[in-house]
Design a protein around this motif. Structure first.
Motif, PDB file in Angstrom:
ATOM      1  N   ARG A   1       3.424   7.640   2.678  1.00 36.14           N
ATOM      2  CA  ARG A   1       3.316   6.579   3.663  1.00 36.14           C
ATOM      3  C   ARG A   1       3.244   5.267   2.915  1.00 36.14           C
ATOM      4  NH1 ARG A   1      -0.980   5.953   8.274  1.00 36.14           N
ATOM      5  NH2 ARG A   1      -2.293   5.791   6.444  1.00 36.14           N
TER       6      ARG A   1
ATOM      7  N   ILE B   1       1.380  -5.471   8.742  1.00 34.50           N
ATOM      8  CA  ILE B   1       0.252  -4.539   8.706  1.00 34.50           C
ATOM      9  C   ILE B   1      -0.550  -4.789   7.432  1.00 34.50           C
ATOM     10  CG2 ILE B   1      -0.362  -2.108   8.371  1.00 34.50           C
ATOM     11  CD1 ILE B   1       1.914  -1.361  10.221  1.00 34.50           C
ATOM     12  N   GLN B   2      -1.856  -4.929   7.595  1.00 32.40           N
ATOM     13  CA  GLN B   2      -2.743  -5.075   6.440  1.00 32.40           C
ATOM     14  C   GLN B   2      -3.959  -4.194   6.656  1.00 32.40           C
ATOM     15  OE1 GLN B   2      -3.309  -9.366   6.354  1.00 32.40           O
ATOM     16  NE2 GLN B   2      -2.124  -9.471   4.450  1.00 32.40           N
ATOM     17  N   PHE B   3      -4.287  -3.409   5.666  1.00 30.39           N
ATOM     18  CA  PHE B   3      -5.478  -2.568   5.766  1.00 30.39           C
ATOM     19  C   PHE B   3      -6.703  -3.369   5.328  1.00 30.39           C
ATOM     20  CE2 PHE B   3      -3.198   1.789   5.112  1.00 30.39           C
ATOM     21  CZ  PHE B   3      -2.563   1.610   6.330  1.00 30.39           C
ATOM     22  N   GLY B   4      -7.898  -2.896   5.770  1.00 31.85           N
ATOM     23  CA  GLY B   4      -9.141  -3.503   5.318  1.00 31.85           C
ATOM     24  C   GLY B   4      -9.510  -3.014   3.923  1.00 31.85           C
ATOM     25  N   GLU B   5     -10.678  -3.409   3.494  1.00 31.83           N
ATOM     26  CA  GLU B   5     -11.097  -3.037   2.134  1.00 31.83           C
ATOM     27  C   GLU B   5     -12.126  -1.911   2.188  1.00 31.83           C
ATOM     28  OE1 GLU B   5     -12.214  -6.506  -0.038  1.00 31.83           O
ATOM     29  OE2 GLU B   5     -10.201  -7.370   0.097  1.00 31.83           O
ATOM     30  N   GLU B   6     -11.699  -0.803   2.749  1.00 34.35           N
ATOM     31  CA  GLU B   6     -12.588   0.354   2.830  1.00 34.35           C
ATOM     32  C   GLU B   6     -12.902   0.897   1.437  1.00 34.35           C
ATOM     33  OE1 GLU B   6      -9.909  -0.048   4.719  1.00 34.35           O
ATOM     34  OE2 GLU B   6     -10.478   0.274   6.804  1.00 34.35           O
TER      35      GLU B   6
ATOM     36  N   ARG C   1       3.032  -9.664  13.192  1.00 32.17           N
ATOM     37  CA  ARG C   1       2.309  -9.918  11.939  1.00 32.17           C
ATOM     38  C   ARG C   1       2.352  -8.661  11.084  1.00 32.17           C
ATOM     39  NH1 ARG C   1      -4.033  -9.750  13.866  1.00 32.17           N
ATOM     40  NH2 ARG C   1      -3.737  -8.181  15.438  1.00 32.17           N
TER      41      ARG C   1
ATOM     42  N   TYR D   1       0.870  -1.184   0.000  1.00 31.13           N
ATOM     43  CA  TYR D   1       0.000   0.000   0.000  1.00 31.13           C
ATOM     44  C   TYR D   1       0.900   1.225   0.000  1.00 31.13           C
ATOM     45  CZ  TYR D   1      -2.905   3.776   1.923  1.00 31.13           C
ATOM     46  OH  TYR D   1      -3.551   4.977   2.139  1.00 31.13           O
TER      47      TYR D   1
ATOM     48  N   ASP E   1      -5.072   2.342  -3.228  1.00 29.29           N
ATOM     49  CA  ASP E   1      -6.380   1.663  -3.203  1.00 29.29           C
ATOM     50  C   ASP E   1      -7.436   2.439  -3.979  1.00 29.29           C
ATOM     51  OD1 ASP E   1      -5.329  -0.412  -1.787  1.00 29.29           O
ATOM     52  OD2 ASP E   1      -6.020   0.297   0.169  1.00 29.29           O
TER      53      ASP E   1
ATOM     54  N   GLU F   1       0.618   5.759  -0.152  1.00 27.98           N
ATOM     55  CA  GLU F   1      -0.244   6.953  -0.119  1.00 27.98           C
ATOM     56  C   GLU F   1       0.667   8.174  -0.200  1.00 27.98           C
ATOM     57  OE1 GLU F   1      -2.657   6.861   3.579  1.00 27.98           O
ATOM     58  OE2 GLU F   1      -1.301   8.471   4.174  1.00 27.98           O
TER      59      GLU F   1
ATOM     60  N   PHE G   1       7.002   6.247   6.931  1.00 27.63           N
ATOM     61  CA  PHE G   1       6.512   7.601   6.607  1.00 27.63           C
ATOM     62  C   PHE G   1       7.727   8.477   6.316  1.00 27.63           C
ATOM     63  CE2 PHE G   1       5.486  11.945   8.075  1.00 27.63           C
ATOM     64  CZ  PHE G   1       4.371  12.213   7.302  1.00 27.63           C
TER      65      PHE G   1
ATOM     66  N   ARG H   1       7.851  -6.982  13.771  1.00 26.92           N
ATOM     67  CA  ARG H   1       6.410  -7.111  13.993  1.00 26.92           C
ATOM     68  C   ARG H   1       6.013  -8.579  14.090  1.00 26.92           C
ATOM     69  NH1 ARG H   1       3.421  -2.766  13.363  1.00 26.92           N
ATOM     70  NH2 ARG H   1       1.614  -4.123  13.232  1.00 26.92           N
TER      71      ARG H   1
ATOM     72  N   LEU I   1       5.137  -0.111   8.617  1.00 23.07           N
ATOM     73  CA  LEU I   1       4.648   1.130   8.024  1.00 23.07           C
ATOM     74  C   LEU I   1       5.761   2.185   8.061  1.00 23.07           C
ATOM     75  CD1 LEU I   1       1.074   2.448   8.726  1.00 23.07           C
ATOM     76  CD2 LEU I   1       2.947   4.019   8.346  1.00 23.07           C
TER      77      LEU I   1
END
Lengths: 241, 212
Positions: free
Chosen positions: B53, B94-99, B92, B19, B153, B21, B61, B90, B59
């Motif tokens: 980011r 980092i994974q974002f949802g499907e907003e 696990r 991901y 996304d 941004e 920045f 980490r 993650l």
């Protein structure tokens, strides 16, 4: 007036500081999960509290970025469309303020709370326009209905612990209530444990008012424009010293 | 700007990011400070630039030093490195949802411009002085936040938001003690955001004098 437990009627100004400090901040999901532990602090709320009663049925607290006020936005910094967030819905913890990262940790979708104050700051979960939802009482009616208590019109100094559990708010302008009428001025401090405080609310007025502020959080520190407020409301058995 | 930000996002994906941004944001405004009838400070300010980011296990920045492709590319490299490096620590990734992502341009218009901020504050100072407030301090800012946000996304959001805020500290001296009342007024726009200020300052000045 002797220190003790009183029925206290609070003005919209007091509603504002209470919703921001004792509900808004502790409902930030990064804070609940410890990310802000070394900075702004932690929270008296836990993930297990979602869906549980933490306030009386008269209490609905909403954070709504779509209100065209100081904390307004339509889309957050992560591209998620904004919507009203019912943090407490008729007394039940309903929703935490989250960005995409923290929402995913708990199997939810972001509710568009990711804000960054400036170009060189990371988006983190923040409040926007936070308020106690109006009820159906006239403010004067709440005072008339209070036999013995205190009306607090405005506050001065205040502080709250890092978990947002115990707060203390100095009375700048307050009056004794006797048989439904305002009497002599009173000074002192309101001491409130957050859940007990919101659980003791039994009357909420119609006179919603919002106040502006700059909310600080994060490291490096980020100040974002917000509003906070509510209507006149009454809480029973509140410690006043 | 959209092209540059999209290029940054695409480049991050070629590096292996899950991901990315990119945000361009400029905050530009003016301020004034008045104390006890005297203008203490008047000025203009601005901050602005591009940040990226990146999610790559962790993650990362970073901000770009400038607005050239080389500057933005270096920021993406830096954010990707930080994201990859932190991934090792980490439990696990980092994974974002499907907003649902927004593609939107919106702007809050200024309905009533406020040209002379020092004069506005001097007027408020007179309101408080007439009501007997001994020490009066007013500071106000008017600024615009402009942003473009692009992410991998599908989000593309442009916004322009004018805001104005006033902070006043009113100190009254009573027979036995002094009392301070702080006042905040503000909102979206310029003069329309401060429309209530004279009324609020008058009310609060009268209050702090009567309570002191």
């Amino acid at each position: 007036m002797k220190p003790g437990l009183y029925d206290v009627v609070f003005s919209p100004e007091l509603a504002g500081i209470f919703v921001h400090e004792s509900v808004g901040h502790p409902f930030e999901l990064d804070r609940i999960m410890g990310r802000e532990g070394a900075e702004a602090g932690e929270s008296y709320m836990s993930l297990e509290d979602l869906g549980k009663r933490i306030a009386s049925e008269h209490v609905t607290i909403i954070d709504d970025p779509t209100i065209e006020a100081y904390g307004f936005y339509l889309v957050d910094e992560e591209g998620v469309p904004a919507r009203p967030r019912r943090l407490i819905d008729r007394g039940v913890a309903s929703e935490f303020l989250s960005n995409r990262e923290y929402a995913a940790y708990v199997g939810r979708l972001s509710n568009a709370a990711a804000r960054a104050s400036e170009f060189d700051k990371e988006p983190i979960p923040r409040m926007s326009n936070t308020y106690l939802a109006p009820g159906d009482w006239d403010p004067e009616e709440i005072i008339r209905d209070t036999r013995r208590g205190i009306y607090v019109a405005s506050y001065t100094e205040w502080n709250i612990d890092d978990r947002r559990e115990y707060g203390r708010y100095g009375i700048l302008e307050g009056y004794v209530i006797e048989d439904g009428e305002l009497k002599e001025p009173v000074l002192g401090f309101i001491e409130a444990e957050s859940r007990a405080f919101w659980s003791s609310v039994d009357a909420v007025g119609k006179d919603l008012k919002l106040y502006i502020g700059t909310c600080g959080k994060g490291n490096p520190s980020q100040g974002v424009p917000v509003t906070f407020g509510g209507p006149t409301f009454r809480a029973r058995g509140i410690r006043v010293v | 700007m959209e092209d540059l930000l999209s290029r940054a996002v695409d480049y991050a994906l070629t590096l292996g990011a899950k991901y990315a941004e990119a945000r361009w944001q400029v905050d530009k405004g003016r301020f004034a400070v008045v104390r006890n009838g005297a203008v203490l400070r008047v000025g203009e300010w601005s901050t602005g630039g591009i940040s990226v980011r990146v999610v790559a296990g962790g993650l990362g920045f970073a901000i770009a030093k400038g607005a050239s492709w080389e500057d933005v590319k270096a920021a993406v490299d830096s954010a990707y490195k930080a994201a990859s490096a932190s991934a090792k620590y980490r439990r696990r990734p980092i994974q974002f949802g499907e907003e649902k992502m927004a593609r939107l341009k919106y702007e809050v218009p200024v309905k009533k411009p406020l040209e002379d901020l020092p004069q506005f504050l001097l007027g408020l100072d007179r309101v408080a002085q007439e009501r007997g407030v001994a020490v009066r301090s007013f500071s106000a800012s008017i600024w615009v936040t402009e942003k473009v946000v692009v992410n991998s996304d599908g989000a593309l959001v442009e916004s322009s938001m004018p805001r104005a805020s006033l902070f006043a500290a009113l100190i009254a001296r009573g027979p036995n003690a002094s009392l301070q009342r702080n006042v905040d007024v503000g909102g979206l726009g310029e003069a329309e955001a401060l429309e209530e200020a004279p009324k609020v300052v008058a009310e609060e000045a009268a209050k702090v004098v009567s309570l002191s």
